[in-house]
Design an enzyme around this catalytic site. Sequence first.
Site, PDB file in Angstrom:
ATOM      1  N   HIS A 101      66.985 -30.787 -76.592  1.00 11.00           N
ATOM      2  CA  HIS A 101      67.456 -29.811 -77.410  1.00 11.00           C
ATOM      3  C   HIS A 101      67.557 -28.352 -76.292  1.00 11.00           C
ATOM      4  CE1 HIS A 101      65.594 -31.751 -80.770  1.00 11.00           C
ATOM      5  NE2 HIS A 101      66.405 -31.224 -81.471  1.00 11.00           N
ATOM      6  N   ASP A 104      64.512 -26.791 -75.912  1.00 12.84           N
ATOM      7  CA  ASP A 104      63.315 -27.434 -75.472  1.00 12.84           C
ATOM      8  C   ASP A 104      63.017 -27.364 -73.904  1.00 12.84           C
ATOM      9  OD1 ASP A 104      63.302 -29.213 -77.716  1.00 12.84           O
ATOM     10  OD2 ASP A 104      64.399 -30.609 -77.068  1.00 12.84           O
ATOM     11  N   GLU A 268      68.238 -43.189 -86.640  1.00 12.86           N
ATOM     12  CA  GLU A 268      67.048 -43.102 -86.531  1.00 12.86           C
ATOM     13  C   GLU A 268      65.997 -43.653 -87.600  1.00 12.86           C
ATOM     14  OE1 GLU A 268      65.116 -39.077 -85.556  1.00 12.86           O
ATOM     15  OE2 GLU A 268      63.600 -39.393 -86.709  1.00 12.86           O
ATOM     16  N   HIS A 271      64.587 -41.693 -90.404  1.00 13.60           N
ATOM     17  CA  HIS A 271      65.403 -41.217 -91.466  1.00 13.60           C
ATOM     18  C   HIS A 271      66.023 -42.313 -92.307  1.00 13.60           C
ATOM     19  CE1 HIS A 271      66.622 -37.913 -88.186  1.00 13.60           C
ATOM     20  NE2 HIS A 271      65.099 -37.750 -88.772  1.00 13.60           N
ATOM     21  N   ASP A 296      67.776 -43.642 -82.611  1.00 17.87           N
ATOM     22  CA  ASP A 296      66.206 -42.720 -82.401  1.00 17.87           C
ATOM     23  C   ASP A 296      65.101 -43.654 -82.686  1.00 17.87           C
ATOM     24  OD1 ASP A 296      67.254 -40.380 -81.371  1.00 17.87           O
ATOM     25  OD2 ASP A 296      66.706 -38.906 -82.703  1.00 17.87           O
ATOM     26  N   ASP A 307      58.969 -37.339 -92.636  1.00 14.15           N
ATOM     27  CA  ASP A 307      59.486 -37.822 -91.188  1.00 14.15           C
ATOM     28  C   ASP A 307      58.145 -37.895 -90.449  1.00 14.15           C
ATOM     29  OD1 ASP A 307      61.350 -38.568 -89.585  1.00 14.15           O
ATOM     30  OD2 ASP A 307      62.065 -36.632 -89.059  1.00 14.15           O
ATOM     31  N   ASP A 309      57.952 -39.613 -87.595  1.00 17.20           N
ATOM     32  CA  ASP A 309      57.954 -39.816 -86.246  1.00 17.20           C
ATOM     33  C   ASP A 309      56.999 -40.530 -85.602  1.00 17.20           C
ATOM     34  OD1 ASP A 309      60.539 -38.847 -86.615  1.00 17.20           O
ATOM     35  OD2 ASP A 309      59.763 -36.684 -85.869  1.00 17.20           O
ATOM     36  N   ASP A 338      62.247 -40.704 -80.482  1.00 22.78           N
ATOM     37  CA  ASP A 338      61.897 -39.468 -81.203  1.00 22.78           C
ATOM     38  C   ASP A 338      60.718 -39.742 -81.832  1.00 22.78           C
ATOM     39  OD1 ASP A 338      62.261 -37.172 -82.493  1.00 22.78           O
ATOM     40  OD2 ASP A 338      64.204 -37.560 -83.332  1.00 22.78           O
TER      41      ASP A 338
HETATM   42  C1  XUL Z   1      64.684 -34.671 -86.632  1.00 21.78           C
HETATM   43  C2  XUL Z   1      65.182 -35.294 -85.534  1.00 21.78           C
HETATM   44  C3  XUL Z   1      65.739 -34.265 -84.516  1.00 21.78           C
HETATM   45  C4  XUL Z   1      67.040 -35.024 -83.832  1.00 21.78           C
HETATM   46  C5  XUL Z   1      67.637 -34.011 -82.967  1.00 21.78           C
HETATM   47  O1  XUL Z   1      64.408 -35.382 -87.838  1.00 21.78           O
HETATM   48  O2  XUL Z   1      65.322 -36.433 -85.569  1.00 21.78           O
HETATM   49  O3  XUL Z   1      64.776 -34.327 -83.410  1.00 21.78           O
HETATM   50  O4  XUL Z   1      66.961 -36.381 -83.189  1.00 21.78           O
HETATM   51  O5  XUL Z   1      68.025 -32.779 -83.372  1.00 21.78           O
HETATM   52 CO    CO Z   2      65.839 -37.858 -84.129  1.00 27.66          CO
END
Ligand code: XUL
Ligand code: CO
Length: 438
Positions: A101, A104, A268, A271, A296, A307, A309, A338
């Site tokens: 991003h 970042d 992702e 998600h 992701d 989430d 991650d 991610d």
């Molecule tokens: C948030 C997510 C973000 C995106 C990029 O859940 O996955 O990090 O991958 O904005």
């Molecule tokens: Co993501």
Amino acid sequence: MSEIFKNIGEIKYEGASSKNPLAFKFYDAEKTVLGKKMKEHLPFAMAWWHNLGAAGTDMFGRDTADKSFGKEKGTMEHAYAKVDAGFEFMKKLGIEYFCFHDVDLVPEAEDIKETNRRLDEISDYILVKMKETGIKCLWGTANMFSNPRFMNGAGSTNSAEVFCFAAAQIKKALDITVKLGGKGYVFWGGREGYETLLNTDMKLELDNIARLMKMAVTYGRSIGFTGDFYIEPKPKEPMKHQYDFDAATAIGFLRQYGLDKDFKMNIEANHATLAGHTFRHELRTSAINGMLGSIDANQGDLLLGWDTDEFPWDVYETTMCMYEVIKAGGLTGGFNFDAKTRRPSNTYEDMFEAFILGMDAFALGLINAAKIIEDGRIDEFVKNKYASFNEGIGKKITKGEASLEELSSYAESLGKTEIPCSGKQERLQSIVNSILFN
Ligand code: XUL
Ligand code: CO
């Protein structure tokens, strides 16, 4: 520049029997699977935000890990140190791509012009490191969810001025993505959603998100961006309802607004499960619509409703993911981790071991998916299950040559029909296990 991860050398493949935590057990970059090297099947990427930024702060406590890399956080010196740490980390692991991003890369300033100047400066340095190492940019994006101005959304905001700030951030993030040769540009609609329809004009918000995306495509193409734009669907968090709920919703949106030629999906895993789907479902939905772009790579915890991650560990999931990816002919993007280490996994070593886990889990997934495809029983079963559409009345239906009246007469002529063949789910699951664990 001095070495940051001092006691950790290059991570090598040592095979499944290795007990060395800092070695790959399954990821063997040069090994050929289904005619391609593992590293070609699996273009892995490091997520700048998690790996170089996230240090364990959650809603209940502060950082547990030290990601200052010897510099004061929030300074440009720290931004440079993150670049050094990131490239050393990727090089040691053999990771060939990174994703970022805008914020970042540099600390965000009060004035957007100063943030942009900082982005110009740091991207010059990143370019030098890219040339030195051969590491490339997978995708870039703009963080349009952290700054308080985006509390009501970015493209979906009620404020035309905030909308302009979103446009400004996208423009600059596209500039930097193109400067770094990024293959893709991501829209994750973090705040593009709502809490209650009592205060929301849904139609205007959706129209405006599409307007912003169209401007991004026009601008991106005008500065020579030839890659894919991606939507990264997510059903909720931080908003209660997010517009890019899942792949089907996002694809419908793109088609409705004529954006489908420029966009693909960035799927992702976590998600997908938040949307009540399997990871595999989201991949297949994207693939059959010609929109499987990038992944992701992470996993969630099905006992938790948010989430998490996590680094991918579940080999059934990576196997089914790789089955979908191979069947779709590969990704135009890559596999971006991610993912973040758990809060108590707070050492530099943990950062490396997390990537080793994820890369090995995907290598195993690739090996297993190849075995399932080479075995052929699953594909054969699915083919035979629909065999009635290959001849006679079935063929007429799939060719679009049958009418409702004709089918009705055909059904009447049959009188009654047998029930269709067994779905054989348990047999197929058993086949998968026998292939995976033989
Ligand atoms: C948030 C997510 C973000 C995106 C990029 O859940 O996955 O990090 O991958 O904005
Ligand atoms: Co993501």
